[in-house]
Design an enzyme around this catalytic site. Sequence first.
Site, PDB file in Angstrom:
ATOM      1  N   HIS A  32      89.906  21.392  94.699  1.00 20.32           N
ATOM      2  CA  HIS A  32      90.669  20.809  95.813  1.00 20.32           C
ATOM      3  C   HIS A  32      91.685  19.792  95.301  1.00 20.32           C
ATOM      4  O   HIS A  32      92.880  19.857  95.624  1.00 20.32           O
ATOM      5  CB  HIS A  32      89.711  20.146  96.800  1.00 20.32           C
ATOM      6  CG  HIS A  32      90.397  19.493  97.961  1.00 20.32           C
ATOM      7  ND1 HIS A  32      90.583  20.129  99.170  1.00 20.32           N
ATOM      8  CD2 HIS A  32      90.948  18.259  98.109  1.00 20.32           C
ATOM      9  CE1 HIS A  32      91.219  19.317 100.003  1.00 20.32           C
ATOM     10  NE2 HIS A  32      91.446  18.171  99.378  1.00 20.32           N
ATOM     11  N   GLU A  33      91.215  18.872  94.495  1.00 15.98           N
ATOM     12  CA  GLU A  33      92.109  17.836  93.980  1.00 15.98           C
ATOM     13  C   GLU A  33      93.115  18.402  92.981  1.00 15.98           C
ATOM     14  O   GLU A  33      94.245  17.911  92.889  1.00 15.98           O
ATOM     15  CB  GLU A  33      91.291  16.711  93.326  1.00 15.98           C
ATOM     16  CG  GLU A  33      90.330  16.001  94.271  1.00 15.98           C
ATOM     17  CD  GLU A  33      91.020  15.412  95.491  1.00 15.98           C
ATOM     18  OE1 GLU A  33      92.230  15.083  95.410  1.00 15.98           O
ATOM     19  OE2 GLU A  33      90.355  15.282  96.538  1.00 15.98           O
ATOM     20  N   HIS A  36      96.188  19.506  94.865  1.00 15.48           N
ATOM     21  CA  HIS A  36      97.093  18.378  95.128  1.00 15.48           C
ATOM     22  C   HIS A  36      97.856  17.999  93.858  1.00 15.48           C
ATOM     23  O   HIS A  36      99.071  17.795  93.879  1.00 15.48           O
ATOM     24  CB  HIS A  36      96.291  17.157  95.590  1.00 15.48           C
ATOM     25  CG  HIS A  36      95.670  17.291  96.938  1.00 15.48           C
ATOM     26  ND1 HIS A  36      96.346  17.757  98.033  1.00 15.48           N
ATOM     27  CD2 HIS A  36      94.410  16.984  97.374  1.00 15.48           C
ATOM     28  CE1 HIS A  36      95.544  17.735  99.097  1.00 15.48           C
ATOM     29  NE2 HIS A  36      94.361  17.286  98.715  1.00 15.48           N
TER      30      HIS A  36
END
Length: 381
Positions: A32-33, A36
Amino acid sequence: MEFLGHIGQFGTGALGYLIPFLFVLTLVVFVHELGHFLVARWCGVSVKAFSIGFGPELVGFNDRHGTRWKISAIPLGGYVKFLGDEDGASTPDRQALDKMSDDERRDTFFGKSVWQRAAIVAAGPIANFILAIAIFAAIFTIYGRETTTARVDQVVAGSAADIAGFKPGDLILEIGGSKIESFNDLQRIVSTSADLPLTVLVQRGGSELTLQATPARREVTDRFGNVHRIGQLGLSRDASAANVKVERFALPQAILLGAKETWFVVDRTFAYIGGIFSGRESADELGGPIRVAQVSGQVATLGFVALVNLAAVLSVSIGLLNLFPVPMLDGGHLLFYAIEAVRGRPLSARAQDLGFRIGLAAVVMLMIFTTWNDIMHLTSL
């Protein structure tokens, strides 16, 4: 891989829960990170920190771009901190931003266009969906999918299926317009459709007919002692070896099946949330970190494939949760950016701060509620 394959040997003690939980959560949070992070770098944003976990740093290093990669003490999430952020939730540090030159601001998250900021924020949940599709596809390619023909072997007397007119030998073709390719497809739809009328197309002999059936809600206990409320029709299948096959798929088809599996999780999640608001489903099935840890430990005893399958489901859930339009979550940021795109200017700092406070309160209340559910679940075992 060998280490993970023997996770189940730790049993059901604290270590047996902790190791699978950390493996599943770390994988999902990291991807997820990373979503980003990669899009932010692509957009020219300076990334100050990439953390798995919160709180004090346990171990870390700096890369050549000046990003601090670290593992922190509280392994219940993670964050990417950009230049100009006050914290890991991408709250702007307004004092620091005001002191920056125009050149410095161009390297900040807030110095980018609204579309670039939206892309960076959306990349996290999208990465979760990609991870889920990749895991499902890998399982379908490497291990295959075990299926049983959707043919009825027995009908329980007095059950919903008996009342609806099902007969042994019926071949289930469709439910509600959705094609049924195996008995597993039938079970998944029926189990998540308690108290909902279903239109079922069956083949009987040489003809087709349509039956109407409403799965009855039943409590069933799994092998770990967990109680689930699911829908049941009262049909059984022929589970003999001759009627069971394992099919492996080429990568392109496996990816398509992985996408369908991911959509199934999304669809069932929305159906469950809708059921809560309509009163058809109970909110006590919502779980938090304690429940995830418990389930991770239990699933790990079934093997590595079951554990990574759980990671895929959790990845979809986290990606979907983050898209909810709640400030503090990615969806809340996207809502602000959508308003900014329509208005031609961002919301005032006061309005955004108020939104973040409301979002924080909502997230904290959800965490308290799910933790309470987890405690009640454990005490009922």
